[in-house]
Design a protein around this motif. Structure first.
Motif, mmCIF file in Angstrom:
data_model
loop_
_atom_site.group_PDB
_atom_site.id
_atom_site.type_symbol
_atom_site.label_atom_id
_atom_site.label_comp_id
_atom_site.label_asym_id
_atom_site.label_seq_id
_atom_site.Cartn_x
_atom_site.Cartn_y
_atom_site.Cartn_z
ATOM 1 N N GLY A 112 45.883 42.037 44.428
ATOM 2 C CA GLY A 112 45.171 42.355 45.663
ATOM 3 C C GLY A 112 45.737 41.703 46.898
ATOM 4 N N LYS A 113 46.983 41.269 46.820
ATOM 5 C CA LYS A 113 47.598 40.559 47.933
ATOM 6 C C LYS A 113 47.741 41.469 49.160
ATOM 7 N N THR A 114 48.328 42.636 48.965
ATOM 8 C CA THR A 114 48.517 43.554 50.095
ATOM 9 C C THR A 114 47.182 44.056 50.630
ATOM 10 N N THR A 115 46.267 44.406 49.746
ATOM 11 C CA THR A 115 44.950 44.873 50.179
ATOM 12 C C THR A 115 44.265 43.808 51.026
ATOM 13 N N THR A 116 44.407 42.552 50.621
ATOM 14 C CA THR A 116 43.804 41.457 51.387
ATOM 15 C C THR A 116 44.478 41.295 52.742
ATOM 16 N N ALA A 117 45.800 41.317 52.767
ATOM 17 C CA ALA A 117 46.527 41.138 54.031
ATOM 18 C C ALA A 117 46.199 42.241 55.018
ATOM 19 N N VAL A 118 46.217 43.477 54.544
ATOM 20 C CA VAL A 118 45.970 44.634 55.417
ATOM 21 C C VAL A 118 44.555 44.603 55.977
ATOM 22 N N PRO A 120 44.896 35.285 46.967
ATOM 23 C CA PRO A 120 44.087 36.238 46.201
ATOM 24 C C PRO A 120 44.365 36.065 44.710
ATOM 25 N N CYS A 121 43.344 36.228 43.905
ATOM 26 C CA CYS A 121 43.526 36.056 42.462
ATOM 27 C C CYS A 121 42.468 36.850 41.706
ATOM 28 N N LYS A 122 42.902 37.613 40.736
ATOM 29 C CA LYS A 122 41.937 38.267 39.861
ATOM 30 C C LYS A 122 41.347 37.231 38.910
ATOM 31 N N GLY A 131 42.036 28.803 50.926
ATOM 32 C CA GLY A 131 41.198 28.994 49.758
ATOM 33 C C GLY A 131 41.734 30.053 48.823
ATOM 34 N N ILE A 132 41.129 30.112 47.650
ATOM 35 C CA ILE A 132 41.441 31.145 46.657
ATOM 36 C C ILE A 132 40.397 32.247 46.793
ATOM 37 N N LEU A 133 40.865 33.490 46.871
ATOM 38 C CA LEU A 133 39.962 34.630 47.039
ATOM 39 C C LEU A 133 39.900 35.441 45.752
ATOM 40 N N PRO A 134 38.768 35.427 45.049
ATOM 41 C CA PRO A 134 38.641 36.264 43.854
ATOM 42 C C PRO A 134 38.567 37.740 44.250
ATOM 43 N N VAL A 135 39.369 38.554 43.625
ATOM 44 C CA VAL A 135 39.375 39.992 43.899
ATOM 45 C C VAL A 135 39.154 40.758 42.595
ATOM 46 N N ASP A 136 38.759 42.022 42.745
ATOM 47 C CA ASP A 136 38.525 42.882 41.586
ATOM 48 C C ASP A 136 37.478 42.243 40.666
ATOM 49 N N PHE A 137 36.398 41.759 41.272
ATOM 50 C CA PHE A 137 35.414 40.959 40.553
ATOM 51 C C PHE A 137 34.272 41.830 40.046
ATOM 52 N N ASP A 138 33.930 41.652 38.777
ATOM 53 C CA ASP A 138 32.805 42.350 38.159
ATOM 54 C C ASP A 138 31.784 41.303 37.720
ATOM 55 N N GLY A 139 30.785 41.097 38.561
ATOM 56 C CA GLY A 139 29.802 40.055 38.293
ATOM 57 C C GLY A 139 28.949 40.310 37.066
ATOM 58 N N ARG A 140 29.001 41.553 36.541
ATOM 59 C CA ARG A 140 28.185 41.871 35.364
ATOM 60 C C ARG A 140 28.827 41.399 34.077
ATOM 61 N N ALA A 141 30.130 41.108 34.122
ATOM 62 C CA ALA A 141 30.851 40.737 32.905
ATOM 63 C C ALA A 141 30.883 39.212 32.760
ATOM 64 N N ASN A 142 30.449 38.735 31.593
ATOM 65 C CA ASN A 142 30.414 37.295 31.351
ATOM 66 C C ASN A 142 31.793 36.673 31.466
ATOM 67 N N VAL A 143 32.821 37.393 30.990
ATOM 68 C CA VAL A 143 34.166 36.834 31.014
ATOM 69 C C VAL A 143 34.628 36.596 32.443
ATOM 70 N N TYR A 144 34.223 37.458 33.360
ATOM 71 C CA TYR A 144 34.584 37.276 34.758
ATOM 72 C C TYR A 144 33.889 36.049 35.333
ATOM 73 N N ARG A 145 32.624 35.900 35.011
ATOM 74 C CA ARG A 145 31.885 34.756 35.539
ATOM 75 C C ARG A 145 32.434 33.450 34.974
ATOM 76 N N ASP A 146 32.788 33.463 33.686
ATOM 77 C CA ASP A 146 33.343 32.258 33.070
ATOM 78 C C ASP A 146 34.690 31.904 33.690
ATOM 79 N N THR A 147 35.526 32.925 33.892
ATOM 80 C CA THR A 147 36.850 32.686 34.460
ATOM 81 C C THR A 147 36.751 32.226 35.903
ATOM 82 N N LEU A 148 35.733 32.704 36.616
ATOM 83 C CA LEU A 148 35.530 32.258 37.989
ATOM 84 C C LEU A 148 35.272 30.752 38.022
ATOM 85 N N GLY A 149 34.557 30.258 37.022
ATOM 86 C CA GLY A 149 34.344 28.812 36.925
ATOM 87 C C GLY A 149 35.660 28.081 36.729
ATOM 88 N N ASN A 150 36.544 28.648 35.903
ATOM 89 C CA ASN A 150 37.862 28.044 35.708
ATOM 90 C C ASN A 150 38.662 28.060 37.003
#
Length: 267
Positions: free
Chosen positions: A16-22, A152-154, A185-204
């Motif tokens: 999501g680097k280009t999407t964020t920059a644009v 940006p970081c998935k 800062g680090i910007l989480p992109v392509d985030f699905d808050g409904r998925a546990n794995v996404y929430r866990d990885t966000l903590g990491n």
């Protein structure tokens, strides 16, 4: 320099680097901050989204490899004024920049010197650099030039693991040629808050940010097919679907960034 230079960077592609920059550039323009987007990536995705002309027109490549003095006329000829904002387009020939700049003394300062010229000829408030996803001369040039970096970081395992390499690159840039570089800062992109794995990885990701001496932006860019649709139409998301969830997220991210930078938010 009067302009604040922001590098949107990650050594991993597809985050999501280009999407964020644009969309950051569009957001700042909408707030009447004079903003220039510079496409430092040979893939020229930012240039394509801005519908900039690449072939047969002067590009960033021409400015970086110009043999003679960088004149005001050349700079203004290279800046394209599009419906979405001003841009210095990239060029597929930028893949040759490593070889072309190899024998240039202080080659990592080539872009910084160019930006100082641009700053002297124009009156931009912000310059946004969409960087390439490879650790090469171009990326080092961008990090040497920037006041701030946005990462940006998935929120996936491999993307988060890759932040360790990026952290080393940033520390190296700060120690070797740009001690004033700060990570906004680090910007989480392509985030699905409904998925546990996404929430866990966000903590990491928050743990990684802490080790890097920065933080994770409080807003995450939500996953949506509308992002791909905007790319297909060669339009910034904020223009293609301004009321979509990820567009609203990008606006909140922009506001938070301005607070970090100490800028005034007019929106």
């Amino acid at each position: 320099m009067r302009s604040i230079v922001i590098a949107v960077t990650n050594q991993k592609g597809g985050v999501g680097k280009t999407t964020t920059a644009v969309n950051l550039a569009v957001f700042l323009n909408e707030l009447h901050h004079r903003t220039l987007l510079i496409d430092v990536d040979p893939q020229v995705n930012s240039s394509d989204t801005y519908r900039a002309k690449i072939f047969g027109e002067p590009t960033l490549y021409d400015l970086l490899l110009e043999d003679g003095p960088i004149t005001e006329e050349l700079v203004k000829e290279t800046i394209q004024h599009t419906d979405f904002g001003d841009i210095i387009p990239g060029d597929p020939n930028l893949t040759e920049a490593d070889d072309a700049l190899y024998n240039v003394s202080d080659r990592y300062f080539t872009l910084k010197n160019l930006l100082e010229k641009i700053d002297g000829f124009t009156n931009y408030d912000y310059i946004i650099l969409d960087t390439n996803p490879s650790l090469n001369t171009l990326l080092k040039c961008a990090l040497c030039s920037a006041n701030w970096a946005i990462l940006p970081c998935k929120p996936t395992r491999y993307a988060v693991q890759g932040m360790a390499t990026l952290s080393s690159t940033l520390v190296g840039a700060q120690q070797e040629y740009n001690p004033e570089l700060k990570v906004a800062g680090i910007l989480p992109v392509d985030f699905d808050g409904r998925a546990n794995v996404y929430r866990d990885t966000l903590g990491n990701l928050e743990d990684v940010a802490k080790k890097m001496g920065t933080s994770v932006f409080s807003v995450a860019i939500r996953r949506s097919s509308i992002v791909d649709a905007a790319q297909d139409q060669r339009m910034p998301l904020l223009k293609y679907a301004p009321k979509s969830k990820p567009a609203l997220d990008y606006r909140e991210f922009g506001k938070e960034l301005l607070t970090i930078l100490g800028g005034e938010n007019n929106g």
